[in-house]
Design a protein around this motif. Structure first.
Motif, PDB file in Angstrom:
ATOM      1  N   GLY A 109      52.233  42.635  47.153  1.00  0.00           N
ATOM      2  CA  GLY A 109      53.180  41.884  47.987  1.00  0.00           C
ATOM      3  C   GLY A 109      52.476  40.916  48.906  1.00  0.00           C
ATOM      4  O   GLY A 109      52.669  40.921  50.122  1.00  0.00           O
ATOM      5  N   ARG A 163      50.428  48.223  48.091  1.00  0.00           N
ATOM      6  CA  ARG A 163      49.603  49.357  48.525  1.00  0.00           C
ATOM      7  C   ARG A 163      49.618  49.569  50.044  1.00  0.00           C
ATOM      8  O   ARG A 163      49.449  50.682  50.521  1.00  0.00           O
ATOM      9  N   THR A 211      46.143  33.678  58.077  1.00  0.00           N
ATOM     10  CA  THR A 211      45.816  32.355  57.523  1.00  0.00           C
ATOM     11  C   THR A 211      45.911  31.258  58.585  1.00  0.00           C
ATOM     12  O   THR A 211      46.673  31.377  59.555  1.00  0.00           O
ATOM     13  N   SER A 231      50.106  40.441  40.852  1.00  0.00           N
ATOM     14  CA  SER A 231      49.890  39.544  41.995  1.00  0.00           C
ATOM     15  C   SER A 231      48.966  40.208  43.008  1.00  0.00           C
ATOM     16  O   SER A 231      49.201  40.161  44.214  1.00  0.00           O
ATOM     17  N   THR A 232      47.925  40.830  42.521  1.00  0.00           N
ATOM     18  CA  THR A 232      47.088  41.666  43.387  1.00  0.00           C
ATOM     19  C   THR A 232      46.018  40.896  44.146  1.00  0.00           C
ATOM     20  O   THR A 232      45.216  41.500  44.863  1.00  0.00           O
ATOM     21  N   GLY A 233      45.968  39.563  43.997  1.00  0.00           N
ATOM     22  CA  GLY A 233      44.975  38.778  44.726  1.00  0.00           C
ATOM     23  C   GLY A 233      43.586  38.949  44.143  1.00  0.00           C
ATOM     24  O   GLY A 233      43.392  39.581  43.098  1.00  0.00           O
ATOM     25  N   MET A 281      38.689  39.061  51.758  1.00  0.00           N
ATOM     26  CA  MET A 281      39.296  39.841  52.844  1.00  0.00           C
ATOM     27  C   MET A 281      39.861  41.169  52.324  1.00  0.00           C
ATOM     28  O   MET A 281      41.073  41.427  52.404  1.00  0.00           O
ATOM     29  N   SER A 284      42.598  43.395  53.785  1.00  0.00           N
ATOM     30  CA  SER A 284      44.030  43.058  53.719  1.00  0.00           C
ATOM     31  C   SER A 284      44.683  43.695  52.486  1.00  0.00           C
ATOM     32  O   SER A 284      45.891  43.581  52.291  1.00  0.00           O
ATOM     33  N   GLY A 285      43.873  44.354  51.657  1.00  0.00           N
ATOM     34  CA  GLY A 285      44.439  45.034  50.484  1.00  0.00           C
ATOM     35  C   GLY A 285      43.957  44.498  49.158  1.00  0.00           C
ATOM     36  O   GLY A 285      44.048  45.165  48.132  1.00  0.00           O
ATOM     37  N   SER A 286      43.433  43.254  49.159  1.00  0.00           N
ATOM     38  CA  SER A 286      43.004  42.648  47.885  1.00  0.00           C
ATOM     39  C   SER A 286      41.530  42.979  47.651  1.00  0.00           C
ATOM     40  O   SER A 286      40.656  42.269  48.122  1.00  0.00           O
ATOM     41  N   ARG A 293      41.059  45.207  42.543  1.00  0.00           N
ATOM     42  CA  ARG A 293      41.554  46.220  41.601  1.00  0.00           C
ATOM     43  C   ARG A 293      42.374  45.598  40.457  1.00  0.00           C
ATOM     44  O   ARG A 293      42.425  46.130  39.354  1.00  0.00           O
ATOM     45  N   ALA A 343      34.933  35.818  53.301  1.00  0.00           N
ATOM     46  CA  ALA A 343      35.393  34.676  52.497  1.00  0.00           C
ATOM     47  C   ALA A 343      36.903  34.484  52.614  1.00  0.00           C
ATOM     48  O   ALA A 343      37.655  35.435  52.786  1.00  0.00           O
ATOM     49  N   GLU A 368      45.539  34.236  43.491  1.00  0.00           N
ATOM     50  CA  GLU A 368      44.076  34.251  43.532  1.00  0.00           C
ATOM     51  C   GLU A 368      43.451  35.135  42.445  1.00  0.00           C
ATOM     52  O   GLU A 368      42.254  35.041  42.178  1.00  0.00           O
ATOM     53  N   GLY A 381      45.002  24.339  52.927  1.00  0.00           N
ATOM     54  CA  GLY A 381      46.368  24.600  52.469  1.00  0.00           C
ATOM     55  C   GLY A 381      46.474  24.681  50.952  1.00  0.00           C
ATOM     56  O   GLY A 381      47.544  24.958  50.403  1.00  0.00           O
ATOM     57  N   ASN A 426      45.002  26.757  48.747  1.00  0.00           N
ATOM     58  CA  ASN A 426      45.046  28.069  48.094  1.00  0.00           C
ATOM     59  C   ASN A 426      46.407  28.734  48.254  1.00  0.00           C
ATOM     60  O   ASN A 426      46.909  29.353  47.307  1.00  0.00           O
TER      61      ASN A 426
HETATM   62  C1  LIG Z   1      41.159  34.628  56.833  1.00  0.00           C
HETATM   63  C2  LIG Z   1      41.854  33.811  55.766  1.00  0.00           C
HETATM   64  C3  LIG Z   1      42.493  32.641  56.110  1.00  0.00           C
HETATM   65  C4  LIG Z   1      43.114  31.867  55.125  1.00  0.00           C
HETATM   66  N1  LIG Z   1      43.770  30.731  55.502  1.00  0.00           N
HETATM   67  C5  LIG Z   1      44.379  29.976  54.552  1.00  0.00           C
HETATM   68  C6  LIG Z   1      45.136  28.822  54.928  1.00  0.00           C
HETATM   69  O1  LIG Z   1      45.333  28.525  56.115  1.00  0.00           O
HETATM   70  N2  LIG Z   1      45.666  28.073  53.929  1.00  0.00           N
HETATM   71  C7  LIG Z   1      45.525  28.397  52.596  1.00  0.00           C
HETATM   72  O2  LIG Z   1      46.011  27.673  51.746  1.00  0.00           O
HETATM   73  N3  LIG Z   1      44.880  29.527  52.224  1.00  0.00           N
HETATM   74  C8  LIG Z   1      44.321  30.320  53.174  1.00  0.00           C
HETATM   75  N4  LIG Z   1      43.685  31.473  52.793  1.00  0.00           N
HETATM   76  C9  LIG Z   1      43.720  31.876  51.359  1.00  0.00           C
HETATM   77  C10 LIG Z   1      45.087  32.484  51.012  1.00  0.00           C
HETATM   78  O3  LIG Z   1      45.512  33.348  52.043  1.00  0.00           O
HETATM   79  C11 LIG Z   1      45.028  33.250  49.696  1.00  0.00           C
HETATM   80  O4  LIG Z   1      44.499  32.418  48.689  1.00  0.00           O
HETATM   81  C12 LIG Z   1      46.404  33.756  49.287  1.00  0.00           C
HETATM   82  O5  LIG Z   1      46.930  34.611  50.280  1.00  0.00           O
HETATM   83  C13 LIG Z   1      46.330  34.508  47.951  1.00  0.00           C
HETATM   84  O6  LIG Z   1      47.585  35.041  47.678  1.00  0.00           O
HETATM   85  P1  LIG Z   1      47.751  36.182  46.581  1.00  0.00           P
HETATM   86  O7  LIG Z   1      49.182  36.561  46.568  1.00  0.00           O
HETATM   87  O8  LIG Z   1      47.120  35.761  45.314  1.00  0.00           O
HETATM   88  O9  LIG Z   1      46.865  37.408  47.096  1.00  0.00           O
HETATM   89  P2  LIG Z   1      46.921  38.233  48.453  1.00  0.00           P
HETATM   90  O10 LIG Z   1      47.553  37.438  49.535  1.00  0.00           O
HETATM   91  O11 LIG Z   1      45.529  38.704  48.659  1.00  0.00           O
HETATM   92  O12 LIG Z   1      47.892  39.447  48.138  1.00  0.00           O
HETATM   93  C14 LIG Z   1      47.565  40.469  47.237  1.00  0.00           C
HETATM   94  C15 LIG Z   1      48.400  41.673  47.604  1.00  0.00           C
HETATM   95  O13 LIG Z   1      48.280  42.651  46.576  1.00  0.00           O
HETATM   96  C16 LIG Z   1      48.125  43.943  47.156  1.00  0.00           C
HETATM   97  N5  LIG Z   1      47.420  44.773  46.174  1.00  0.00           N
HETATM   98  C17 LIG Z   1      46.172  44.600  45.687  1.00  0.00           C
HETATM   99  N6  LIG Z   1      45.880  45.532  44.775  1.00  0.00           N
HETATM  100  C18 LIG Z   1      46.978  46.329  44.684  1.00  0.00           C
HETATM  101  C19 LIG Z   1      47.286  47.481  43.894  1.00  0.00           C
HETATM  102  N7  LIG Z   1      46.417  47.973  43.018  1.00  0.00           N
HETATM  103  N8  LIG Z   1      48.499  48.060  44.058  1.00  0.00           N
HETATM  104  C20 LIG Z   1      49.402  47.556  44.933  1.00  0.00           C
HETATM  105  N9  LIG Z   1      49.169  46.473  45.703  1.00  0.00           N
HETATM  106  C21 LIG Z   1      47.970  45.861  45.567  1.00  0.00           C
HETATM  107  C22 LIG Z   1      47.328  43.664  48.411  1.00  0.00           C
HETATM  108  O14 LIG Z   1      47.444  44.697  49.347  1.00  0.00           O
HETATM  109  C23 LIG Z   1      47.941  42.354  48.888  1.00  0.00           C
HETATM  110  O15 LIG Z   1      49.054  42.571  49.719  1.00  0.00           O
HETATM  111  C24 LIG Z   1      43.083  32.277  53.761  1.00  0.00           C
HETATM  112  C25 LIG Z   1      42.444  33.470  53.434  1.00  0.00           C
HETATM  113  C26 LIG Z   1      41.837  34.243  54.419  1.00  0.00           C
HETATM  114  C27 LIG Z   1      41.175  35.542  54.032  1.00  0.00           C
END
Ligand SMILES: Cc1cc2nc3c(=O)[nH]c(=O)nc-3n(C[C@H](O)[C@H](O)[C@H](O)COP(=O)(O)OP(=O)(O)OC[C@H]3O[C@@H](n4cnc5c(N)ncnc54)[C@H](O)[C@@H]3O)c2cc1C
Length: 409
Positions: free
Chosen positions: A11, A34, A45, A158-160, A164, A167-169, A172, A345, A375, A385, A387
């Protein structure tokens, strides 16, 4: 047609977006997260302000432009801004096209997404760590670490990435994808601080100034960035360095040497500097630099130029010492030794192979009914902005794709 039962694993930004896209298109949607709450990383962010898009974001800002181009065609930056405006977010555009919510609060972005998920009736299961997903007879079974099991018609992963991890990512998702037949490219931290080899770092720790920094490999400039440059006790940081870090780290992970070059007096000409030294002939060389560069650079610069006694009068400097000093003022090179880890990172470079995903729907080309977002995929962009934009675009498209619709209108 039977209502699709879709489970979104993770999420974060892209998972929430996928859930909204799929639910708006009529599917029954559940997010498995998780953590005890969803969207944790969003709050961190943009230094708490959430730089959620970039007005100039195009395919060129990402490592696989052609793939991103197709995704943006389905749901691009313009649709993203309209999407958030429809949820109540007024965009505020800052330098270089960076878009923030007018409230200046990352929590606003999370709040409107949470409201929309609730309004649409998306189920959210927290404290749900997914360990394994299997597919049998066109149905998915999802196994949680605590023993719970869920059945799904479609799964959106969508596990990232690995950035960081608190934050959960924690990466895995790669193992889950690999167990379903996918491949992960080499992953490494991007948008991260670099470590340098230099005896002056302790002394320079905390010095910040605006300027250009070049990334160099074998004498060739790979990338140049202008903006704040910050020295730290282990190396170098600041927005310029984060932008360079993606390329620097790609070279370093292939054992190729890279360096950074800073230009302390880039707005001046060599003649100006020579004249300055001529005028300061009777002054100690350290004092002759006051007012030209940050005072903390002076002793390091003189040492690097081989000038042992810092109070030597300018007129008593040997010609080669003066030449070396002038050269360093214009081009001071530092060897890059590495980069900080995923804890520091902002993004992960590398991920699930893009050739294994259909960019029109984000569906796996290996397992039908499996979709990818954000990601986790081998896509990353610049700082500014890009990512989050990728997370929103790939997320929404995956939501539509999983629920059986080809594109956003
Ligand atoms: C400090 C920081 C600042 C940032 N600032 C910016 C910004 O200003 N602008 C920008 O464009 N980007 C920014 N980024 C990058 C951006 O936040 C990420 O690229 C984006 O959030 C990725 O989204 P995502 O949904 O792919 O993954 P994530 O946001 O990482 O979400 C993945 C989710 O999956 C959950 N998860 C993982 N594995 C499991 C599992 N096995 N079971 C259940 N749940 C699971 C995690 O807990 C997490 O909630 C920043 C990143 C960081 C770390």
């Amino acid at each position: 047609m039977k209502q699709q039962v879709i489970y979104v694993i993770g999420g974060g930004a892209s998972g929430m977006m996928a859930a909204i896209g799929a639910r708006r298109n009529g599917a029954e949607v559940t997010i498995l997260e998780r953590n005890s709450r969803i969207g944790k990383k969003i709050l961190a962010t943009g230094n708490g302000r959430c730089n959620y898009s970039n007005l100039g974001a195009t395919k060129k800002d990402y490592n696989h432009p052609e793939f991103v181009d197709v995704v943006f065609d389905g749901f691009g930056p313009a649709q993203t801004l309209r999407f958030f405006e429809s949820l109540g977010i007024v965009p505020r555009v800052e330098d270089l096209g960076k878009v923030y919510p007018m409230s200046e609060q990352a929590s606003s972005i999370l709040d409107v997404l949470l409201y929309e998920l609730e309004y649409l009736g998306v189920s959210i299961v927290t404290e749900a760590l997914v360990q394994r997903v299997i597919k049998k007879n066109n149905q998915f079974t999802i196994f949680l670490a605590d023993g719970r099991v869920f059945d799904a018609d479609k799964v959106i992963l969508s596990t990232g990435g690995k950035a960081m991890p608190k934050s959960g990512s924690d990466g895995r998702g790669y193992a889950i994808a690999e167990s379903l037949g996918h491949h992960t490219t080499h992953v490494f931290p991007a948008l991260v601080k670099l470590t340098l080899e230099s005896p002056y770092l302790k002394h320079l720790d905390g010095v910040k100034y605006p300027g250009t920094v070049d990334l160099i490999h074998q004498g060739e400039i790979l990338q140049s960035e202008f903006g704040d440059i910050l020295f730290t006790k282990y190396g170098i940081s600041g927005p310029t360095i984060l932008q360079l870090s993606r390329k620097a780290n790609a070279f370093l992970t292939e054992n190729k040497k890279v360096s950074v070059v800073i230009h302390l007096v880039e707005t001046l000409q060599r003649e100006d500097i020579k004249m300055r030294f001529e005028m300061a002939n009777e002054k100690p060389v350290d004092f002759s630099l006051i007012g030209l560069i940050n005072k903390r650079f002076i002793s390091a610069l003189l040492k690097e130029a081989g000038i042992e006694k810092h109070n030597t009068l300018v007129k008593d400097l040997k010609q080669n010492e003066l030449n070396q000093l002038i050269r360093l003022l214009f081009d001071w090179e530092f060897q890059v030794t590495g980069f900080l880890g995923f804890d520091e990172a902002q993004v992960t470079a590398g991920g699930i192979e893009v050739s294994e995903i259909d960019p029109t729907t984000m569906e796996s080309r290996i397992q039908s009914g499996l979709f990818f977002t954000g990601e986790l995929i081998d896509i990353d962009g610049l700082c500014g902005g890009y990512n989050l934009q990728w997370a929103w675009s790939s997320g929404y498209l995956a939501g539509l794709g999983a629920s059986g619709r080809l594109r956003h209108d």
